[in-house]
Structures are given as structure tokens and as C-alpha cells.
Design an enzyme around this catalytic site. Structure first.
Site, PDB file in Angstrom:
ATOM      1  N   ASP A 143       0.828  -1.209   0.000  1.00 53.84           N
ATOM      2  CA  ASP A 143       0.000   0.000   0.000  1.00 53.84           C
ATOM      3  C   ASP A 143       0.860   1.257   0.000  1.00 53.84           C
ATOM      4  O   ASP A 143       1.808   1.370   0.756  1.00 53.84           O
ATOM      5  CB  ASP A 143      -0.854   0.052   1.280  1.00 53.84           C
ATOM      6  CG  ASP A 143      -1.891  -1.056   1.339  1.00 53.84           C
ATOM      7  OD1 ASP A 143      -2.882  -0.877   2.047  1.00 53.84           O
ATOM      8  OD2 ASP A 143      -1.693  -2.088   0.687  1.00 53.84           O
TER       9      ASP A 143
ATOM     10  N   HIS B 226      -0.987   4.477  -0.515  1.00 52.97           N
ATOM     11  CA  HIS B 226      -1.947   5.430   0.038  1.00 52.97           C
ATOM     12  C   HIS B 226      -1.517   6.877  -0.126  1.00 52.97           C
ATOM     13  O   HIS B 226      -1.531   7.662   0.829  1.00 52.97           O
ATOM     14  CB  HIS B 226      -2.205   5.138   1.529  1.00 52.97           C
ATOM     15  CG  HIS B 226      -3.175   4.021   1.736  1.00 52.97           C
ATOM     16  ND1 HIS B 226      -4.475   4.069   1.292  1.00 52.97           N
ATOM     17  CD2 HIS B 226      -3.036   2.817   2.328  1.00 52.97           C
ATOM     18  CE1 HIS B 226      -5.085   2.928   1.589  1.00 52.97           C
ATOM     19  NE2 HIS B 226      -4.230   2.155   2.217  1.00 52.97           N
TER      20      HIS B 226
ATOM     21  N   ASP C  76      -4.056  -0.162  -3.494  1.00 54.14           N
ATOM     22  CA  ASP C  76      -4.190   0.942  -2.543  1.00 54.14           C
ATOM     23  C   ASP C  76      -3.171   2.058  -2.808  1.00 54.14           C
ATOM     24  O   ASP C  76      -2.356   2.404  -1.947  1.00 54.14           O
ATOM     25  CB  ASP C  76      -4.080   0.445  -1.095  1.00 54.14           C
ATOM     26  CG  ASP C  76      -5.410  -0.125  -0.601  1.00 54.14           C
ATOM     27  OD1 ASP C  76      -5.551  -0.383   0.592  1.00 54.14           O
ATOM     28  OD2 ASP C  76      -6.321  -0.308  -1.449  1.00 54.14           O
TER      29      ASP C  76
ATOM     30  N   ASP D 258      -5.960   7.529  -1.572  1.00 56.83           N
ATOM     31  CA  ASP D 258      -6.713   7.725  -0.325  1.00 56.83           C
ATOM     32  C   ASP D 258      -5.804   7.927   0.868  1.00 56.83           C
ATOM     33  O   ASP D 258      -4.747   7.310   0.977  1.00 56.83           O
ATOM     34  CB  ASP D 258      -7.644   6.524  -0.013  1.00 56.83           C
ATOM     35  CG  ASP D 258      -8.977   6.648  -0.740  1.00 56.83           C
ATOM     36  OD1 ASP D 258      -9.611   5.616  -0.969  1.00 56.83           O
ATOM     37  OD2 ASP D 258      -9.365   7.786  -1.083  1.00 56.83           O
ATOM     38  N   ARG D 259      -6.254   8.739   1.775  1.00 57.48           N
ATOM     39  CA  ARG D 259      -5.573   9.050   3.034  1.00 57.48           C
ATOM     40  C   ARG D 259      -4.361   9.962   2.851  1.00 57.48           C
ATOM     41  O   ARG D 259      -4.255  10.984   3.482  1.00 57.48           O
ATOM     42  CB  ARG D 259      -5.175   7.791   3.807  1.00 57.48           C
ATOM     43  CG  ARG D 259      -6.368   6.964   4.264  1.00 57.48           C
ATOM     44  CD  ARG D 259      -6.007   5.954   5.296  1.00 57.48           C
ATOM     45  NE  ARG D 259      -5.775   6.629   6.571  1.00 57.48           N
ATOM     46  CZ  ARG D 259      -6.440   6.354   7.686  1.00 57.48           C
ATOM     47  NH1 ARG D 259      -7.400   5.463   7.672  1.00 57.48           N
ATOM     48  NH2 ARG D 259      -6.144   6.962   8.793  1.00 57.48           N
TER      49      ARG D 259
ATOM     50  N   ASN E 173      -8.506  -2.556  -2.554  1.00 59.68           N
ATOM     51  CA  ASN E 173      -9.877  -2.206  -2.206  1.00 59.68           C
ATOM     52  C   ASN E 173     -10.114  -0.694  -2.229  1.00 59.68           C
ATOM     53  O   ASN E 173     -11.259  -0.241  -2.284  1.00 59.68           O
ATOM     54  CB  ASN E 173     -10.292  -2.798  -0.852  1.00 59.68           C
ATOM     55  CG  ASN E 173      -9.488  -2.236   0.295  1.00 59.68           C
ATOM     56  OD1 ASN E 173      -8.262  -2.184   0.249  1.00 59.68           O
ATOM     57  ND2 ASN E 173     -10.161  -1.815   1.351  1.00 59.68           N
ATOM     58  N   HIS E 174      -9.056   0.075  -2.269  1.00 63.86           N
ATOM     59  CA  HIS E 174      -9.233   1.520  -2.379  1.00 63.86           C
ATOM     60  C   HIS E 174      -9.217   2.016  -3.815  1.00 63.86           C
ATOM     61  O   HIS E 174      -9.366   3.216  -4.064  1.00 63.86           O
ATOM     62  CB  HIS E 174      -8.154   2.254  -1.556  1.00 63.86           C
ATOM     63  CG  HIS E 174      -8.496   2.350  -0.104  1.00 63.86           C
ATOM     64  ND1 HIS E 174      -9.068   3.459   0.462  1.00 63.86           N
ATOM     65  CD2 HIS E 174      -8.359   1.451   0.894  1.00 63.86           C
ATOM     66  CE1 HIS E 174      -9.261   3.246   1.749  1.00 63.86           C
ATOM     67  NE2 HIS E 174      -8.841   2.025   2.036  1.00 63.86           N
TER      68      HIS E 174
ATOM     69  N   HIS F 222      -4.023  -8.177  -3.278  1.00 63.01           N
ATOM     70  CA  HIS F 222      -4.060  -7.101  -2.280  1.00 63.01           C
ATOM     71  C   HIS F 222      -4.514  -7.569  -0.897  1.00 63.01           C
ATOM     72  O   HIS F 222      -3.894  -7.251   0.111  1.00 63.01           O
ATOM     73  CB  HIS F 222      -4.957  -5.971  -2.753  1.00 63.01           C
ATOM     74  CG  HIS F 222      -5.075  -4.870  -1.740  1.00 63.01           C
ATOM     75  ND1 HIS F 222      -4.066  -3.971  -1.501  1.00 63.01           N
ATOM     76  CD2 HIS F 222      -6.070  -4.540  -0.876  1.00 63.01           C
ATOM     77  CE1 HIS F 222      -4.433  -3.134  -0.545  1.00 63.01           C
ATOM     78  NE2 HIS F 222      -5.648  -3.451  -0.150  1.00 63.01           N
TER      79      HIS F 222
ATOM     80  N   ARG G 194     -13.990  -5.707   9.230  1.00 63.50           N
ATOM     81  CA  ARG G 194     -13.971  -4.863   8.036  1.00 63.50           C
ATOM     82  C   ARG G 194     -15.341  -4.769   7.402  1.00 63.50           C
ATOM     83  O   ARG G 194     -15.657  -3.830   6.710  1.00 63.50           O
ATOM     84  CB  ARG G 194     -13.026  -5.467   6.984  1.00 63.50           C
ATOM     85  CG  ARG G 194     -11.621  -5.657   7.453  1.00 63.50           C
ATOM     86  CD  ARG G 194     -10.755  -4.625   6.840  1.00 63.50           C
ATOM     87  NE  ARG G 194      -9.362  -5.053   6.888  1.00 63.50           N
ATOM     88  CZ  ARG G 194      -8.362  -4.293   6.545  1.00 63.50           C
ATOM     89  NH1 ARG G 194      -8.590  -3.078   6.127  1.00 63.50           N
ATOM     90  NH2 ARG G 194      -7.142  -4.741   6.617  1.00 63.50           N
TER      91      ARG G 194
ATOM     92  N   HIS H  33      -2.668  -4.594   2.428  1.00 64.08           N
ATOM     93  CA  HIS H  33      -3.967  -4.324   3.044  1.00 64.08           C
ATOM     94  C   HIS H  33      -3.914  -4.000   4.530  1.00 64.08           C
ATOM     95  O   HIS H  33      -4.828  -3.386   5.063  1.00 64.08           O
ATOM     96  CB  HIS H  33      -4.897  -5.530   2.805  1.00 64.08           C
ATOM     97  CG  HIS H  33      -6.352  -5.269   3.010  1.00 64.08           C
ATOM     98  ND1 HIS H  33      -6.996  -4.129   2.611  1.00 64.08           N
ATOM     99  CD2 HIS H  33      -7.315  -6.044   3.574  1.00 64.08           C
ATOM    100  CE1 HIS H  33      -8.277  -4.210   2.910  1.00 64.08           C
ATOM    101  NE2 HIS H  33      -8.506  -5.355   3.498  1.00 64.08           N
TER     102      HIS H  33
ATOM    103  N   ASP I  41     -46.454   4.715   5.233  1.00 64.70           N
ATOM    104  CA  ASP I  41     -47.785   5.270   5.433  1.00 64.70           C
ATOM    105  C   ASP I  41     -47.793   6.796   5.370  1.00 64.70           C
ATOM    106  O   ASP I  41     -48.764   7.435   5.759  1.00 64.70           O
ATOM    107  CB  ASP I  41     -48.374   4.778   6.764  1.00 64.70           C
ATOM    108  CG  ASP I  41     -47.500   5.191   7.946  1.00 64.70           C
ATOM    109  OD1 ASP I  41     -47.833   4.832   9.083  1.00 64.70           O
ATOM    110  OD2 ASP I  41     -46.466   5.872   7.727  1.00 64.70           O
TER     111      ASP I  41
ATOM    112  N   GLU J 156     -41.433  -0.155  10.727  1.00 66.28           N
ATOM    113  CA  GLU J 156     -41.382   0.047   9.271  1.00 66.28           C
ATOM    114  C   GLU J 156     -39.990  -0.270   8.773  1.00 66.28           C
ATOM    115  O   GLU J 156     -39.799  -0.896   7.738  1.00 66.28           O
ATOM    116  CB  GLU J 156     -41.729   1.505   8.921  1.00 66.28           C
ATOM    117  CG  GLU J 156     -43.206   1.791   8.906  1.00 66.28           C
ATOM    118  CD  GLU J 156     -43.495   3.276   8.686  1.00 66.28           C
ATOM    119  OE1 GLU J 156     -42.790   4.113   9.281  1.00 66.28           O
ATOM    120  OE2 GLU J 156     -44.431   3.581   7.951  1.00 66.28           O
TER     121      GLU J 156
ATOM    122  N   ASP K 145     -28.855   6.627  13.782  1.00 64.57           N
ATOM    123  CA  ASP K 145     -29.366   7.284  14.979  1.00 64.57           C
ATOM    124  C   ASP K 145     -30.871   7.208  15.144  1.00 64.57           C
ATOM    125  O   ASP K 145     -31.467   8.076  15.769  1.00 64.57           O
ATOM    126  CB  ASP K 145     -28.949   8.757  14.981  1.00 64.57           C
ATOM    127  CG  ASP K 145     -27.995   9.019  16.127  1.00 64.57           C
ATOM    128  OD1 ASP K 145     -27.987   8.224  17.070  1.00 64.57           O
ATOM    129  OD2 ASP K 145     -27.268  10.010  16.051  1.00 64.57           O
TER     130      ASP K 145
ATOM    131  N   ASP L 238     -37.434   6.581  20.962  1.00 64.32           N
ATOM    132  CA  ASP L 238     -38.728   5.944  21.240  1.00 64.32           C
ATOM    133  C   ASP L 238     -39.268   5.201  20.033  1.00 64.32           C
ATOM    134  O   ASP L 238     -40.481   5.095  19.850  1.00 64.32           O
ATOM    135  CB  ASP L 238     -39.790   6.986  21.648  1.00 64.32           C
ATOM    136  CG  ASP L 238     -39.290   7.850  22.759  1.00 64.32           C
ATOM    137  OD1 ASP L 238     -39.566   9.055  22.727  1.00 64.32           O
ATOM    138  OD2 ASP L 238     -38.604   7.300  23.643  1.00 64.32           O
TER     139      ASP L 238
END
Lengths: 197, 699
Positions: free
Chosen positions: B238, B240, B267, B270-271, B299-300, B351, B417, B444, B625, B634, B663, B667
């Protein structure tokens, strides 16, 4: 983490929880074993201050007899609880440490020369490896005077409160209290002995 | 006994009064303030004033006593040992801090990936389900939904692929590269990328991407590499976006060529801040030195991951006007990147790893270009997404790009992961035997030394981005395989050493640790409401204090980060020394750091918030609804129906967990407006961080 599949050892009190957590930081496989080479670090992270020789003792006592090279939690935990209660590997006081430095400072100059200190650390006692020594020099050596101003350096070493031992004391005191309060059970054998059998 | 004053603020407690060490840590440990580490030469000694010679006498006597039967040699030895054991304890504590700091970073990173994958799996399935139940894929509602969800997942617009070449050519101050690329052009690129003064003209960028795609299209799914010409080959892991590391590798090991071939194991982006430069340089080398560069997809190499982990933002920042078009071209390159490489018919380089179902024949024969992103069902032109999901094949690709090795035997789903598997030594052994291979090289996972050997030598992890989590966190490494026996030679390095003076171990630990604590703090704040509620429920007397155990348990149950909370507690909360209880509200306090670094980890919800209308659309789908509220029922109902469409089937519990991520826990009802309101706060903090980052860039 999802890897643990074996039944975990359940801690009975705060002391055990602390020991288990320190252990788990070094348990990479999740199987509740650690490599023997980490035992020293684990002990020290808990607040103990063993010598290298003492660490070897611990390893011998707790190592997995069938598969040497690792230490299982099942051996480590009870051993460590005892260590804490007995106050073994208790860190010497700061004064002792200061006095040890002073012992080498025969002329009481307040510092040790780099050469003398190197000789001491690399040749006496449980000598440092070159790596350990280099690392120590980075903080201990005063670049201005090129000496070890040990009184200042000691401040850097003073990190650990001894609360793990205090915790052990508290737990032990609690246990004794509970034992004293509980009705005494007598073993049949002692009854027999008492009757002069 | 007197107490010596304590040293640098990195230490947690000063006699019961908690120092705000998080904020101070970073400044006192930054390289510019190294002088602080050296004790000041003031007249006043740092020891407490009571430490007079008189008080010390009894201790000195211990060492000098003649009545005790200790020879001088013994005394010397004992005194030396005392100093050594004290020092070693200090060192060990540093080591432990380093370890759990590592754990913090890694667990947060993986938990983040996990959230990402879970949520995308869910929405993908939602999409398919919608098409299914409606039965009319072209119905207005579903197509609107589909396009809205498209927008959620990708930040691309639907513009064409060409860069605007009709504009009058501005005098370009960037490097003037000529096609076909040659060695001199590579040198120009390296110079330009390193000095970062003038950007490569977007039309050159586009051409590199287009030509690379053409070359990659001709390659098989699994590259074939050989050392017959070169008698050696270098494998890198990687990167990155760390251009410095790539340049260190080229400097130490030479530029690629048929005599000096390289395999880059995914990879690339990213980052790190120079993902585009790294990516373009690798592609350019592949074009300029045919047969010298083999690239594997990681995977990136996936626009959905890029939208979260920073690459898309980087492209937008560097090429404001052409970002969309360039990203479309980058997507083409991703699709055509091979999935792995086999060296000399003996070594499998991929990877992630493997699983117990990995079938190389299937992988060789699939059409890799239909996997635009791994996190979406494979696309086949002309059919709807619901029809063409081949889950078996999809899993094959997922597994080789996302899996991690484990020490214990067996093969289990990689819950950490959220994708791929954990594969044990037995899985490796049988895979190697079945395919007549000798060992596997994969990447990885970040490793402190840059590499790691597992499964008795059958699996090697190689990671080439040094200082990945933070300056000083880890080394990078590359692997040379020499001769026909493919003898292994590891080379480790750390980039950017010159930029900071040599830090002591303690300073490095302090630096990495304070960065980790900031990350951790972000995680805690995201879970704040639920944490606070739990704390209060445990605090029956409303005293503001709860036991240490309760606090640790609450933290773990809410954040699921698997961290050693007991060890970390001193850094997060104050403990009353007498009652040994913890003041839990301290958990949420952290000095906002003057040297604030931009957090790379955008949460999924933050990413979603950028597409607010999409959110509303999603909610309307769920609110069957039309009440304006979504009930948990639901939501669960929808989840149950969707369950069968997941590539990794989830339990009901896991689906409800997704509710937690979003989140939905008031209730059992969620009012859309309140829900969006909480996202507004997330966006606000995001802007703040961006501003701080820009301020930092400017200095």
C-alpha cells in the site's frame, strides 16, 4: 472484536480486570496467550519494576509447559494476583534511585560523565543492549554539558503511580474482611484430628 | 517520602490534578519544540526542595555501608541494576502506549470501513428490492430513487469523458511531457510532483489515464510475471498517496524496467495527500517501461471508498474544472486493473488475501471490468442491476481484495472490516497445495515494521506507506525476490526523516498518541448522546461519578471499538483517588487543538448529509404510510424483505445496528427534521476542520 471464540476468563475484581486488560494488549491471536518475550513489558506496564532475572522467574513459573514460548492467561492471572498482594517487584523509592546514582558520582558533582555512565550501563548489572543505551542517551544526556545530569533525568523516569499495588491491597483487605465475617467452616479432617485420632 | 515533580506533560497525572495533556502533548512533542525535552539549566533543581542532603543520607548509607556483607563489586552491580530496571520499566510503558495507540488507530480505521460497507450493502439491497417489488424498473418512482441513490454513492456528474481540449491553450507552466512517454518524461514528472509548484496539465493527465486504460485492457485478470529476464522482482504494498515513500523506493531500488520489474499491490490512493501523483506516476511508469510495472487492484481503487477516504476530494482540489471528467477516466482505469499477479507460477500476489472458497479459475475467467466498484453489484450494460448480481462471483472478488490472515485455523467472515474473510493457516496451506503455489504476498494491513510473515512463511504482508497513521507510527518496506529460488529480501525505510529532527522514542510515541487520542475523541463525540444516557443511567445518585468498571463497560458497549479502556481511562477522564470513581462527563472534553489536523475519516452519515435530498428520498421510501415519521417497525420490515439480497447475509440484529448508525433510536420514532438537524451539526464540525486544515496549509 469478532475473533475470540473460546470462553473468556471472567475477572472477579478490579485488580483482575486490570491485569487481564494489560495482558490482552499483547494477545494478538485472541486465544488468551502471549509470547514469553512480552512478559517483561506486561509486568512493567502494570507498575511492577522487576529485574531481568526476576522476569525469567516469572516466565518459568507461568510458561505453558507443553508448548514453551507462550504464556497463557490461566497461568498468568493467579500468579500476578499473588505478586501484587505480596508486593513483589515493588519499585524502589525515588530516593533509592537517586542514591544509586550518587553512589557512582564519587566526587558528588551532581552529574556523571558520558563515558563512565556508558561503561556502567553496558558492563555492570544487567547490561543494556546498544539499542537500549542509545535510546536512553537521547533523553538522559544533556547536550550542553555532554554529561548525565541524573537529578533532572530522574524526573523523566518517575512516571508510574503505584496504584496497582494499592488496588491489590484494597482487594486483599476486602477479602480478609469477608473471610473473617463468614462463619468458619471446619474440615472433617481437622475435627477428626481434634479428637486425638 | 518526598515526591519528585513529574516530567513532560505527556504523563497523565500531577498529584491528582489532571493536566490537559492532549492539547499540550502535540505542541511539546512537535519537532520544533524538541528543546523542551532537555532539562532547563536553571538554578533551581527540579527535585522538591525537601530533598536536602540530610534527607538523602540514610539512603546513601545503604550503598556505602561497610557493615553489610556486600563486596564493592556487588554493590556496584546492585546499584547499576536498580538504574537499569527503572529505565526498562519506563521504556516498557512507552511500548505499551505505542501498542494501544496502534490499536486505537487500527480499530477506528476498520470500524469505519465496516460502517461504510454495511451501510452501502444495505442501500444497494434497498435499490434492488425496490426494483423487484415494483416490477417495473422503468417506473418513475424507482428510477428517480435509483438516480438519487446513484448520487448518494458517487460524486460524479454524468458529464462525458473528454477533457475540454477546445479551449485556447494557455501557456502551460507544468511539465511538458510528450507521448509516447519515455524515461525523460518520467524524470520530468517526478521533479514536478516532488516540487509541487505547477500541476500537470489536465489534458496530459487525461491522456495518461486513457493510454493506461488501453494497456490494462489487454492484460488478463491475473498478471503473469516472471524473473527469467531480470532474475529478480520487487513487490511493494500500500502506498496510500504517500509520494515520498514511492520516491524513496525508486531512489533505493531504481526506476522500473524489464530488468528491474515491480509489482505494486494496490491501494495507491486515499488518506495520503498525493494520491493523484502516486497514481499517475505508477501509470506513467507502466507506459514508459513496458514489462517493468505490474499493478494489482486494491480495495481503495474504488470511487466509493475514495469518496470517503479523501481521494475524490483531492482530485477536486487539484483540478477544479476537470475533476468530474478525470474521475470518470480514473474509474475506467480502476475497472481494468488486474486483480492479482502470479510470479514464476509460484507466488500469488494479491491485495487482500484469500478465502476457503477462492477459485482461481473462476477469477481468471470473469469479466473484471464490470466491477466498477466492489461495493455495488456488478454492472452489465443493458440489464437492470437486480437481474445480474452473481453473488458467488462477486464474493470471489471481494475476498481477494478485502481478506486478512488470522493465526487460528479456519475461515470466518471478516466482521471487523465488513467484507472479505479472516483466513487461517490451514486455508492458506490447502489453497497453495491445490494451485501448486509456494506462498502468498499480500498487503492491506499496516504493520509497524512495514512487513510481517505469517502462517509459517506462507503469507507475507508487505506495506509500503511509512508513517501511515502519524509521523513515527511505522516503517514502510518492500520485498525483493531474487534469483530463481525467489529468495526473500526485505528493505525497510522511513520517508521524510529529514523534515523532522530525530525524535526520541518517547516523542514519537507522544506524537502518535496525541493524534490517536484526537481520532478517538472524534469517535466518542459521535456517540455522545448514547454514551451520556448510559452514564446517567448508571449514576443512580446523580453524583457525576461512576465506577471504573461501569465506565469501561459503557464505553465498549457503545463504541464497539475493542480498545483497552482501563488503560486509556487516565487520558480520558478524571478519577477520584479516594473513591476510585470516574467523573464521566470528562469523557467529552478535549482541548480543541491549536494544530488541528484534518480528520481523514468522514463518517458515512456525513457523506450522506452532503446529499440531503437523497436522504429525504430514502426516508420517503421507508415511510410507507406517509406519516412523516419512520417507526422502527417500518424499518425492520423493510430490512426483513431486503435480507435475502445481501451478499453477506446479515442478522436482524445487525440490521437494527444500522438503525443505530443512522441514529434512529428515539422511542422507536424518527422525525425527519430532527434527524436532519443532527446532520447539520456534523456538517458544521466538518467545515471547522476544513478551515483549520487550510490554516495549517497556509503556514
Amino acid at each position: 472484536m469478532a475473533r475470540k471464540e473460546e470462553p473468556k476468563i471472567q475477572p472477579n475484581n478490579d485488580l483482575e480486570k486490570k491485569i487481564i486488560e494489560a495482558f490482552e494488549v499483547f494477545d494478538h491471536s485472541g486465544k488468551q496467550v502471549v509470547d514469553v518475550r512480552e512478559i517483561g513489558t506486561i509486568l512493567r506496564s502494570l507498575g511492577c519494576c522487576p529485574t531481568e532475572a526476576e522476569i525469567q522467574e516469572v516466565i518459568l513459573a507461568t510458561e505453558n509447559k507443553e508448548a514453551t514460548g507462550n504464556v497463557p492467561l490461566t497461568n498468568f492471572l493467579p500468579y500476578m494476583c499473588k505478586v501484587m498482594i505480596e508486593h513483589r517487584f515493588y519499585p524502589a523509592s525515588a530516593e533509592m534511585l537517586l542514591a544509586a546514582f550518587r553512589y557512582f558520582d564519587t566526587e558528588a558533582r551532581g552529574y556523571l560523565t558520558k563515558e563512565r555512565f556508558a561503561k556502567l550501563m553496558m558492563e555492570e548489572g544487567e547490561s543494556f543492549t546498544q539499542e537500549e543505551y542509545d535510546e536512553m542517551m537521547q533523553t538522559a544526556l544533556d547536550p550542553v554539558t555532554d554529561t548525565i545530569m541524573y537529578e533532572y533525568y530522574i524526573n523523566q523516569l518517575m512516571v508510574a503511580p503505584k496504584d496497582v499495588y494499592n488496588l491489590a491491597d484494597a482487594i486483599e483487605a476486602e477479602r480478609k474482611r469477608l473471610e473473617a465475617a463468614a462463619p468458619k467452616k471446619r474440615r472433617a479432617s481437622s475435627l477428626l484430628r481434634a479428637t486425638g485420632n | 517520602m518526598f515526591s519528585l515533580a513529574e516530567g513532560c506533560g505527556c504523563v497523565s497525572f500531577r498529584g491528582g490534578r489532571r493536566t490537559r495533556s492532549q492539547g499540550d502533548d502535540s505542541s511539546s512533542c512537535r519537532s520544533s519544540e524538541i528543546e523542551q525535552e532537555v532539562p532547563q539549566r536553571s538554578g533551581k533543581r527540579l527535585l522538591n526542595g525537601e530533598c536536602t542532603m540530610k534527607a538523602l543520607v540514610p539512603f546513601l548509607k545503604f550503598w556505602r555501608r561497610d557493615d553489610v556483607s556486600m563486596t564493592k563489586a556487588e554493590r556496584t552491580m546492585k546499584a547499576a541494576i536498580l538504574i537499569q530496571q527503572w529505565y526498562r520499566r519506563y521504556l516498557a510503558r512507552m511500548e505499551v502506549r505505542r501498542r494501544y495507540t496502534w490499536t486505537i488507530f487500527q480499530n477506528i480505521e476498520y470500524a469505519g470501513e465496516h460502517d461504510q460497507v454495511k451501510l452501502y450493502n444495505f442501500f444497494n439491497a434497498l435499490l434492488s428490492h425496490m426494483m423487484d417489488t415494483n416490477g417495473r424498473p422503468s417506473s418513475e418512482r424507482t428510477s428517480r430513487t435509483a438516480s438519487v441513490l446513484e448520487q448518494v454513492f458517487s460524486e460524479e456528474s454524468d458529464e462525458g469523458g473528454g477533457v475540454d481540449e477546445t479551449a485556447p491553450p494557455k501557456p502551460s507552466r507544468g511539465p511538458d511531457v510528450e507521448f509516447p512517454l519515455q524515461r525523460k518524461d518520467i524524470d520530468l514528472l517526478i521533479e514536478a510532483f516532488r516540487k509541487k509548484k505547477h500541476r500537470l496539465h489536465p489534458k496530459h493527465v487525461a491522456q495518461i489515464l486513457k493510454e493506461a486504460t488501453q494497456v490494462l485492457k489487454r492484460l488478463p485478470n491475473i498478471n503473469v510475471a516472471t524473473t527469467s529476464i531480470s532474475s529478480q522482482i520487487t513487490v511493494c504494498g500500500d502506498l496510500h498517496g504517500k509520494l515520498d515513500d514511492l520516491l524513496v523506493i525508486f531512489h533505493k531500488n531504481g526506476l522500473p524496467s524489464p530488468e528491474n520489474p515491480y509489482i505494486f499491490n494496490g491501494d495507491f490512493v486515499d488518506r495520503g495527500k498525493k494520491g493523484l501523483e502516486v497514481f499517475l506516476l505508477l501509470l506513467a511508469c507502466m507506459l514508459a517501461f513496458p514489462g517493468g510495472v505490474f499493478l494489482n487492484r486494491g480495495n481503495h481503487e474504488d470511487l466509493i471508498m475514495n469518496s470517503r477516504y479523501g481521494f475524490i476530494k483531492e482530485v477536486h482540489m487539484k483540478y477544479r474544472h476537470n475533476a468530474e471528467r478525470l474521475l470518470k477516466l480514473i474509474e475506467c482505469v480502476y475497472r481494468w486493473l488486474p486483480l492479482g499477479t502470479i510470479i514464476n507460477n509460484r507466488v500469488f500476489v494479491v491485495h487482500g488475501g484469500i478465502s476457503d472458497t477462492t477459485d482461481l479459475d473462476m477469477i481468471r475467467s470473469l469479466e473484471r471490468d464490470k466491477y466498477v466498484s466492489l461495493l455495488r453489484p456488478p454492472v452489465i450494460e443493458g440489464s437492470t442491476a437486480a437481474e445480474s448480481i452473481d453473488k458467488v462471483e462477486w464474493k470471489q472478488v471481494f475476498d481477494i481484495l478485502w481478506s486478512d490472515p488470522q493465526c487460528i485455523g479456519g475461515c470466518v467472515a471478516n466482521a471487523l472490516r465488513g467484507a472479505g474473510t479472516y483466513f487461517g493457516p490451514d486455508v492458506t496451506a490447502s489453497f497453495l497445495q491445490k494451485n501448486k503455489l509456494s506462498f502468498i504476498i499480500r498487503s492491506h494491513e499496516c504493520k509497524p515494521g512495514g512487513y510481517e510473515i505469517m502462517h509459517g512463511g506462507n503469507v507475507i504482508t508487505i506495506f509500503s506507506a511509512s508513517n501511515y497513521y502519524e509521523l513515527g507510527s511505522n516503517k514502510g518496506a518492500y520485498l525483493k525476490l531474487c534469483g530463481n529460488s525467489l529468495e526473500r529480501q526485505f528493505v525497510q525505510y522511513t520517508a521524510a526523516v529529514s523534515r523532522t529532527r530525530r525524535l526520541t522514542f518517547r516523542q514519537r510515541v507522544g506524537l502518535v498518541e496525541s493524534s490517536a487520542m484526537r481520532e478517538l475523541h472524534n469517535q466518542i463525540m459521535m456517540a455522545r448522546r448514547s454514551l451520556e444516557a448510559t452514564f446517567r443511567s448508571l449514576d443512580s445518585e446523580q453524583s457525576g461519578f461512576i465506577s471504573i468498571s461501569d465506565w469501561c463497560q459503557a464505553m465498549e458497549e457503545t463504541t464497539h471499538l475493542g480498545l483497552p479502556w482501563r488503560m486509556l481511562k487516565d487520558k480520558l477522564v478524571r478519577t477520584d483517588p479516594e473513591t476510585r470513581k470516574v467523573r464521566y462527563m470528562d469523557t467529552f472534553e478535549l482541548n480543541t487543538n491549536r494544530n488541528g489536523r484534518k480528520s481523514d475519516t468522514l463518517t458515512v452519515v456525513e457523506t450522506l448529509y452532503k446529499n440531503q435530498r437523497s436522504l429525504e428520498a430514502i426516508f420517503k421510501i421507508l415511510d410507507k404510510d406517509n406519516s412523516g415519521y419512520i417507526t422502527l417497525e417500518e424499518f425492520s420490515e423493510a430490512c426483513q424483505l431486503i435480507g435475502k439480497y445481501m451478499p453477506n447475509p446479515m442478522t436482524q440484529e445487525q440490521l437494527v445496528d444500522i438503525c443505530r448508525l443512522m441514529d434512529i433510536n428515539k422511542d422507536g420514532l424518527v422525525d425527519l427534521n430532527e434527524f436532519l438537524e443532527s446532520f447539520r451539526l456534523a456538517e458544521k464540525s466538518l467545515h471547522e476542520q476544513e478551515r483549520m486544515y487550510e490554516d495549517m496549509q497556509a503556514t
